[in-house]
Design an enzyme around this catalytic site. Structure first.
Site, PDB file in Angstrom:
ATOM      1  N   ASP A 139      13.105 -49.156 -25.027  1.00 33.27           N
ATOM      2  CA  ASP A 139      14.075 -48.941 -23.941  1.00 33.27           C
ATOM      3  C   ASP A 139      15.041 -47.659 -22.640  1.00 33.27           C
ATOM      4  O   ASP A 139      13.871 -47.209 -22.518  1.00 33.27           O
ATOM      5  CB  ASP A 139      15.744 -48.770 -25.151  1.00 33.27           C
ATOM      6  N   TYR A 194       6.667 -43.477 -33.063  1.00 35.05           N
ATOM      7  CA  TYR A 194       7.060 -42.772 -32.080  1.00 35.05           C
ATOM      8  C   TYR A 194       7.434 -40.819 -32.361  1.00 35.05           C
ATOM      9  O   TYR A 194       7.281 -41.031 -33.078  1.00 35.05           O
ATOM     10  CB  TYR A 194       8.922 -43.667 -31.850  1.00 35.05           C
TER      11      TYR A 194
END
Length: 414
Positions: A139, A194
């Protein structure tokens, strides 16, 4: 045009007849002159168009010959590229031609691929022509140390150097490997890892003045409790409360989390930070940030621990979304592909141990400083924590003003 000019001069030259040593000038009938002029101009235009068409065909043939020579010299091959980038200033990874004013990582990558000669110019307008696929969508503002994309390129000498020459310093292509023709970096990916760099003041009690961030230090027992809360996420759960516009009944809301933990804290610029690592099969939009946000709310005392298990149920739970600044795509995993093709003698395993030093150097030079400097200058975590009291963690079907999700069209997972 020279021919047309000569013809026009001939038409307008007066005709002469000789009578007894005298010349008498006769002009042509005006209508006949106009008709002849029109015919001459038409013929001249046709000849000009023929010349232009022949020139255009000649250029096209030359371009096709050059293209064919390029194709013969460097035939397109299916590869994966290992990418690292700092997401600051970019509107995410995924290209969106309809909103070209919002620059993405893929915009700069495609431009570099064209300028380096790795793909033809027309592939930039239609990425399907090069079978392009990203492994994970990141994002706005999110960085990556181990992003992988698959595509067909002309494998030239020094291909990485040529691509990187046309990329800004905050985007690097660190590795390239040949893969099978049917490889798809998203579909063949088994898991994604992540990390989330966080100022440890986020885990302080709500009575602590978060503006005194540089004075805060995390106690060992606090880290233990944080990690105990993160273990609640392990396994398969219904994460419909951790994304937008997903119903409890939607099968895609069920996601498998393999591990999640917080590391030992460290000091940067006199402030304490820690890194949260999470590995899962796939993640929905904003899922990781909400998983972290809910644990912070519990640690600070705004929510009870039972909210974690309650969030798996059909009931709507108000889950706060932590800032995106600290989120980094660390690794993507291709275990099944490696098992099937990694030892066939034709293809390499999709592992990047040889690039580890470059990956770490890029993180130290571009990703970590960007996260830490931005946090200390903009105080995004401290500002976000100030919104936690407006959330009602006990009520159901609540959507507070502090956590309204924008309507986005996105992939189901990243």
């Amino acid at each position: 045009m020279l021919l047309a000019t000569q013809l026009l001069r001939a038409l307008h030259r007066p005709t002469q007849k000789r009578y007894g040593g005298l010349f008498k000038v006769h002009t042509m009938n005006e209508d006949a002159k106009v008709q002849q002029t029109a015919k001459v101009l038409k013929r001249a235009n046709e000849e000009s168009e023929d010349c232009a068409e022949k020139l255009q065909n000649s250029k096209r043939i030359k371009a096709d010959e050059d293209h064919n020579e390029e194709e013969k010299k460097y035939p397109k091959k299916k590869v994966v590229l290992l990418m690292a980038y700092s997401g600051k200033g970019y509107y995410g990874m995924q290209r969106n031609p309809k909103n070209s004013q919002f620059r993405t990582i893929e915009d700069d990558l495609v431009t570099a691929l064209i300028k380096s000669g790795c793909i033809p110019d027309n592939h930039g307008d239609d990425m399907k022509k090069m079978s392009f696929q990203r492994c994970a969508r990141t994002d706005k503002g999110v960085s990556a140390a181990g992003q992988v994309v698959s595509l067909k390129v002309r494998l030239m000498e020094d291909v990485l150097k040529k691509i990187n020459e046309h990329l800004p310093a905050q985007i690097r292509v660190l590795g390239v490997k040949r893969v099978t023709q049917g490889f798809n970096s998203k579909n063949n990916c088994d898991a994604r890892t992540y990390s989330y760099m966080i100022p440890t003041v986020a885990f302080s009690n709500k009575d602590y003045d978060a503006n005194q961030m540089s004075a805060f230090r995390l106690e060992p027992e606090t880290i233990q409790r944080v990690n105990r809360l993160f273990t609640f996420y392990k396994g398969t759960h219904n994460f419909h409360n951790f994304t937008s516009q997903k119903a409890f009944s939607d099968p895609s809301a069920r996601r498998y989390i393999m591990e999640m933990s917080c590391s030992e804290p460290f000091i940067r610029r006199d402030c304490e930070f820690a890194v949260i690592t999470v590995r899962g099969q796939s993640f929905m939009l904003h899922q990781i940030r909400k998983m972290i946000g809910l644990v912070i709310a519990v640690m600070k005392g705004y929510a009870k621990e039972d909210v974690l298990e309650r969030s798996w149920g059909a009931q709507k739970v108000d889950v706060p979304k932590a800032p995106g600044l600290g989120l980094v795509l660390e690794r993507v995993h291709f275990d099944r592909y490696n098992k099937r093709f990694g030892g066939d003698g034709l293809h390499e395993r999709l592992e990047w141990d040889g690039e580890e030093e470059e990956i770490q150097a890029f993180k130290e030079a571009h990703i970590y400083p960007s996260i830490i400097d931005t946090e200390l200058e903009e105080h995004s975590m401290v500002s976000w924590m100030a919104t936690l009291p407006i959330h009602d963690f006990e009520a159901s079907a609540v959507q507070t003003g502090g956590d309204k999700e924008p309507k986005q069209v996105s992939e189901n997972s990243h």
